[in-house]
Design a protein around this motif. Structure first.
Motif, PDB file in Angstrom:
ATOM      1  N   VAL A   1     -19.827   3.830  40.654  1.00 59.71           N
ATOM      2  CA  VAL A   1     -19.831   5.086  41.412  1.00 59.71           C
ATOM      3  C   VAL A   1     -18.467   5.766  41.322  1.00 59.71           C
ATOM      4  CG1 VAL A   1     -19.951   6.031  43.753  1.00 59.71           C
ATOM      5  CG2 VAL A   1     -21.667   4.393  42.976  1.00 59.71           C
ATOM      6  N   GLU A   2     -17.399   4.999  41.526  1.00 56.39           N
ATOM      7  CA  GLU A   2     -16.049   5.566  41.478  1.00 56.39           C
ATOM      8  C   GLU A   2     -15.734   6.128  40.098  1.00 56.39           C
ATOM      9  OE1 GLU A   2     -11.778   4.226  43.277  1.00 56.39           O
ATOM     10  OE2 GLU A   2     -12.801   2.767  41.992  1.00 56.39           O
ATOM     11  N   ALA A   3     -16.206   5.445  39.065  1.00 54.68           N
ATOM     12  CA  ALA A   3     -15.958   5.903  37.698  1.00 54.68           C
ATOM     13  C   ALA A   3     -16.665   7.217  37.386  1.00 54.68           C
ATOM     14  CB  ALA A   3     -16.409   4.828  36.707  1.00 54.68           C
ATOM     15  N   HIS A   4     -17.645   7.577  38.215  1.00 57.08           N
ATOM     16  CA  HIS A   4     -18.380   8.824  37.990  1.00 57.08           C
ATOM     17  C   HIS A   4     -18.036   9.895  39.019  1.00 57.08           C
ATOM     18  CE1 HIS A   4     -20.668   6.133  35.383  1.00 57.08           C
ATOM     19  NE2 HIS A   4     -21.069   7.217  34.760  1.00 57.08           N
ATOM     20  N   GLY A   5     -16.868   9.748  39.646  1.00 54.60           N
ATOM     21  CA  GLY A   5     -16.349  10.804  40.497  1.00 54.60           C
ATOM     22  C   GLY A   5     -16.944  10.885  41.884  1.00 54.60           C
ATOM     23  N   SER A   6     -17.602   9.808  42.348  1.00 54.41           N
ATOM     24  CA  SER A   6     -18.209   9.820  43.680  1.00 54.41           C
ATOM     25  C   SER A   6     -17.585   8.731  44.548  1.00 54.41           C
ATOM     26  CB  SER A   6     -19.721   9.594  43.579  1.00 54.41           C
ATOM     27  OG  SER A   6     -20.288   9.414  44.870  1.00 54.41           O
ATOM     28  N   ASP A   7     -17.578   8.969  45.857  1.00 56.08           N
ATOM     29  CA  ASP A   7     -17.156   7.912  46.769  1.00 56.08           C
ATOM     30  C   ASP A   7     -18.141   7.759  47.923  1.00 56.08           C
ATOM     31  OD1 ASP A   7     -16.673  10.173  48.241  1.00 56.08           O
ATOM     32  OD2 ASP A   7     -14.539   9.809  48.565  1.00 56.08           O
ATOM     33  N   ARG A   8     -19.394   8.190  47.685  1.00 57.02           N
ATOM     34  CA  ARG A   8     -20.404   8.101  48.749  1.00 57.02           C
ATOM     35  C   ARG A   8     -21.695   7.476  48.223  1.00 57.02           C
ATOM     36  NH1 ARG A   8     -21.827  13.002  52.279  1.00 57.02           N
ATOM     37  NH2 ARG A   8     -21.991  14.175  50.323  1.00 57.02           N
ATOM     38  N   VAL A   9     -22.156   6.431  48.919  1.00 61.53           N
ATOM     39  CA  VAL A   9     -23.436   5.780  48.623  1.00 61.53           C
ATOM     40  C   VAL A   9     -24.213   5.685  49.927  1.00 61.53           C
ATOM     41  CG1 VAL A   9     -24.565   3.666  47.833  1.00 61.53           C
ATOM     42  CG2 VAL A   9     -22.479   4.451  46.709  1.00 61.53           C
ATOM     43  N   ARG A  10     -25.496   5.974  49.865  1.00 57.85           N
ATOM     44  CA  ARG A  10     -26.335   5.923  51.056  1.00 57.85           C
ATOM     45  C   ARG A  10     -27.536   5.007  50.803  1.00 57.85           C
ATOM     46  NH1 ARG A  10     -22.363   7.598  52.680  1.00 57.85           N
ATOM     47  NH2 ARG A  10     -21.893   9.543  53.797  1.00 57.85           N
ATOM     48  N   LEU A  11     -28.122   4.500  51.887  1.00 61.52           N
ATOM     49  CA  LEU A  11     -29.325   3.670  51.820  1.00 61.52           C
ATOM     50  C   LEU A  11     -30.484   4.441  52.429  1.00 61.52           C
ATOM     51  CD1 LEU A  11     -27.771   0.313  53.072  1.00 61.52           C
ATOM     52  CD2 LEU A  11     -27.908   1.167  50.728  1.00 61.52           C
ATOM     53  N   THR A  12     -31.702   4.169  51.988  1.00 62.48           N
ATOM     54  CA  THR A  12     -32.875   4.882  52.489  1.00 62.48           C
ATOM     55  C   THR A  12     -33.850   3.914  53.162  1.00 62.48           C
ATOM     56  OG1 THR A  12     -34.512   4.689  50.692  1.00 62.48           O
ATOM     57  CG2 THR A  12     -32.669   6.216  50.353  1.00 62.48           C
ATOM     58  N   PRO A  13     -34.793   4.437  53.961  1.00 64.37           N
ATOM     59  CA  PRO A  13     -35.803   3.579  54.599  1.00 64.37           C
ATOM     60  C   PRO A  13     -36.778   2.949  53.611  1.00 64.37           C
ATOM     61  CG  PRO A  13     -35.632   5.702  55.712  1.00 64.37           C
ATOM     62  CD  PRO A  13     -34.885   5.822  54.431  1.00 64.37           C
ATOM     63  N   TYR A  14     -36.717   3.372  52.342  1.00 62.83           N
ATOM     64  CA  TYR A  14     -37.590   2.797  51.325  1.00 62.83           C
ATOM     65  C   TYR A  14     -36.851   1.784  50.457  1.00 62.83           C
ATOM     66  CZ  TYR A  14     -40.909   6.389  52.664  1.00 62.83           C
ATOM     67  OH  TYR A  14     -41.775   7.165  53.384  1.00 62.83           O
ATOM     68  N   GLN A  15     -35.720   1.294  50.949  1.00 60.76           N
ATOM     69  CA  GLN A  15     -34.921   0.288  50.254  1.00 60.76           C
ATOM     70  C   GLN A  15     -34.405   0.791  48.913  1.00 60.76           C
ATOM     71  OE1 GLN A  15     -37.383  -3.277  50.211  1.00 60.76           O
ATOM     72  NE2 GLN A  15     -36.830  -3.788  52.314  1.00 60.76           N
ATOM     73  N   LYS A  16     -33.951   2.026  48.916  1.00 60.74           N
ATOM     74  CA  LYS A  16     -33.347   2.632  47.729  1.00 60.74           C
ATOM     75  C   LYS A  16     -31.873   2.937  48.003  1.00 60.74           C
ATOM     76  CE  LYS A  16     -37.432   2.756  45.744  1.00 60.74           C
ATOM     77  NZ  LYS A  16     -38.221   2.087  46.783  1.00 60.74           N
ATOM     78  N   LEU A  17     -31.115   3.123  46.922  1.00 59.62           N
ATOM     79  CA  LEU A  17     -29.702   3.483  46.992  1.00 59.62           C
ATOM     80  C   LEU A  17     -29.518   4.893  46.453  1.00 59.62           C
ATOM     81  CD1 LEU A  17     -28.253   0.184  45.529  1.00 59.62           C
ATOM     82  CD2 LEU A  17     -27.587   1.090  47.741  1.00 59.62           C
ATOM     83  N   LEU A  18     -28.719   5.702  47.135  1.00 58.74           N
ATOM     84  CA  LEU A  18     -28.411   7.051  46.668  1.00 58.74           C
ATOM     85  C   LEU A  18     -26.920   7.157  46.392  1.00 58.74           C
ATOM     86  CD1 LEU A  18     -30.394   9.251  49.254  1.00 58.74           C
ATOM     87  CD2 LEU A  18     -31.257   8.046  47.245  1.00 58.74           C
ATOM     88  N   VAL A  19     -26.574   7.648  45.214  1.00 58.40           N
ATOM     89  CA  VAL A  19     -25.190   7.958  44.878  1.00 58.40           C
ATOM     90  C   VAL A  19     -25.029   9.467  44.994  1.00 58.40           C
ATOM     91  CG1 VAL A  19     -23.374   7.811  43.147  1.00 58.40           C
ATOM     92  CG2 VAL A  19     -25.086   5.985  43.311  1.00 58.40           C
ATOM     93  N   LEU A  20     -24.146   9.913  45.867  1.00 56.60           N
ATOM     94  CA  LEU A  20     -23.990  11.333  46.158  1.00 56.60           C
ATOM     95  C   LEU A  20     -22.818  11.938  45.392  1.00 56.60           C
ATOM     96  CD1 LEU A  20     -25.651  10.105  48.571  1.00 56.60           C
ATOM     97  CD2 LEU A  20     -24.630  11.872  49.999  1.00 56.60           C
ATOM     98  N   ASP A  21     -22.807  13.274  45.320  1.00 61.06           N
ATOM     99  CA  ASP A  21     -21.670  14.062  44.825  1.00 61.06           C
ATOM    100  C   ASP A  21     -21.366  13.812  43.352  1.00 61.06           C
ATOM    101  OD1 ASP A  21     -21.454  14.826  47.506  1.00 61.06           O
ATOM    102  OD2 ASP A  21     -19.973  13.262  47.949  1.00 61.06           O
ATOM    103  N   VAL A  22     -22.388  13.701  42.542  1.00 61.90           N
ATOM    104  CA  VAL A  22     -22.201  13.435  41.121  1.00 61.90           C
ATOM    105  C   VAL A  22     -22.213  14.761  40.350  1.00 61.90           C
ATOM    106  CG1 VAL A  22     -23.067  12.196  39.102  1.00 61.90           C
ATOM    107  CG2 VAL A  22     -23.414  11.252  41.409  1.00 61.90           C
ATOM    108  N   PRO A  23     -21.189  15.052  39.542  1.00 59.22           N
ATOM    109  CA  PRO A  23     -21.221  16.260  38.705  1.00 59.22           C
ATOM    110  C   PRO A  23     -22.416  16.215  37.757  1.00 59.22           C
ATOM    111  CG  PRO A  23     -19.019  15.298  38.755  1.00 59.22           C
ATOM    112  CD  PRO A  23     -19.930  14.303  39.397  1.00 59.22           C
ATOM    113  N   SER A  24     -23.023  17.360  37.500  1.00 53.19           N
ATOM    114  CA  SER A  24     -24.255  17.396  36.701  1.00 53.19           C
ATOM    115  C   SER A  24     -24.076  16.752  35.332  1.00 53.19           C
ATOM    116  CB  SER A  24     -24.739  18.841  36.553  1.00 53.19           C
ATOM    117  OG  SER A  24     -23.740  19.640  35.925  1.00 53.19           O
TER     118      SER A  24
END
Length: 336
Positions: A146-169
């Protein structure tokens, strides 16, 4: 939101703009109940007051001394929505809430898997572990990716998934490859995407059966045998009746219990619930799964049963028919 004690669901009021639709009294476990709409519209600034009012009602009127009824859902079921709203407004808020419109729902639950644009133009990427299991080492690797791709935010969902936020397109494809390398798939199969499991007997003192390993075996079998399956079927595996994995509201819900095996001895197995779902749009099924008398499977026979059921659905569905609606329509023998 339909399975929680209190939920605030985003909705647009035709006169007042964005706000929240309020639902109360949901809960699963051994006495499942769907939450009910209060029919009110609440602006963002008033959410804390309304939340505190609902909690206050439970504190003052809820059945907190009764272990088997110490949830808001039992009070809402006994009072009904009209009385609940009246008490909330008169005794806890001191004002009348605005009536609000019903929410506009998506055609199916949103799990956020894949690449999606954020409001700021950047993207978030949702990835699926297998049945929600990740290790400490995997999370450490995730932080590096995640850090290598310019993000510092990860979230969890109620469906047991991981979200990596703030990623450049321009970095999303590289991120997807990096996640895949550590066992997290942003473009998962239908089976990996739709299967989740509670902790199970490995770490939970209430569980009766193993769940995570069984789920991993199930996903591997289905990906091998039904790799090109073209429909979404959710499979929720729970180790006991308490429904932490929301057994009753999955297409295929599996409640862990001991069952009689082929040799007459008790072995790990599951009671089967079929055709449940939450948050469905008009024309879809929203409610608890169909529980057929005596419909159980041993843990060893589970992959074969799910494969057989999925193939029957493919062969017998009408155009555009969901698994849940197919379950309601067909004879019981088709589901065994």
């Amino acid at each position: 939101y339909e399975s929680n004690d209190i939920a605030f669901l985003g909705v647009d009021h035709p006169e007042h703009g964005p706000g929240f639709d309020v639902w109360v009294g949901g809960g699963l476990s051994t006495n499942p109940m769907l939450a009910k709409r209060l029919g009110v519209w609440v602006p963002l600034a008033e959410v804390p007051d309304v939340w505190a009012g609902v909690v206050g009602i439970f504190r003052d009127y809820g059945y907190r001394r009764l272990r088997n009824r110490a949830r808001l859902k039992f009070l809402v079921a006994d009072w009904g929505v009209e009385r609940f709203r009246e008490v909330l407004e008169k005794d806890y808020l001191g004002r009348t809430l605005l009536d609000g419109p019903a929410p506009v729902l998506p055609s199916k639950p949103v799990d956020h898997v894949g690449v999606h644009e954020q409001a700021d133009g950047r993207h978030y990427v949702g990835a699926a572990p297998v049945v929600g299991r990740v290790s400490g080492a995997q999370l450490s690797q995730l932080a590096d990716v995640v850090e290598a791709h310019g993000s510092d935010r990860v979230r969890l969902t109620p469906y047991q998934k991981l979200l990596v936020l703030d990623v450049p397109s321009e970095r999303t494809e590289s991120l997807i490859d990096g996640l895949r390398a550590i066992g997290l798939e942003a473009r998962p199969s239908a089976w990996r995407r739709g299967t989740m499991a509670c902790t199970g007997i490995e770490y939970c003192k209430l569980a009766i059966v193993e769940t995570k390993a069984r789920g991993e075996e199930l996903v591997a079998r289905l990906e091998q045998r039904l790799r090109d399956f073209d429909a979404d079927i959710s499979i929720h595996i729970n180790g006991c009746p308490n429904a932490c994995a929301r057994t009753q509201v999955a297409d295929i819900g599996l409640k862990g219990q001991l069952v009689v095996g082929p040799d007459g001895r008790q072995v790990e197995g599951f009671q089967v619930h079929l055709g449940g779902g939450l948050g469905m749009a008009q024309g879809q099924t929203a409610g608890f799964g169909r529980k057929l008398r005596g419909l159980k499977t041993t843990a060893d026979e589970l992959p074969e049963y799910v494969e057989r059921l999925a193939l029957r659905y493919l062969a017998g569905r009408s155009e555009g028919e969901t698994f849940a609606n197919w379950v309601i329509r067909v004879d019981e023998e088709e589901l065994r």
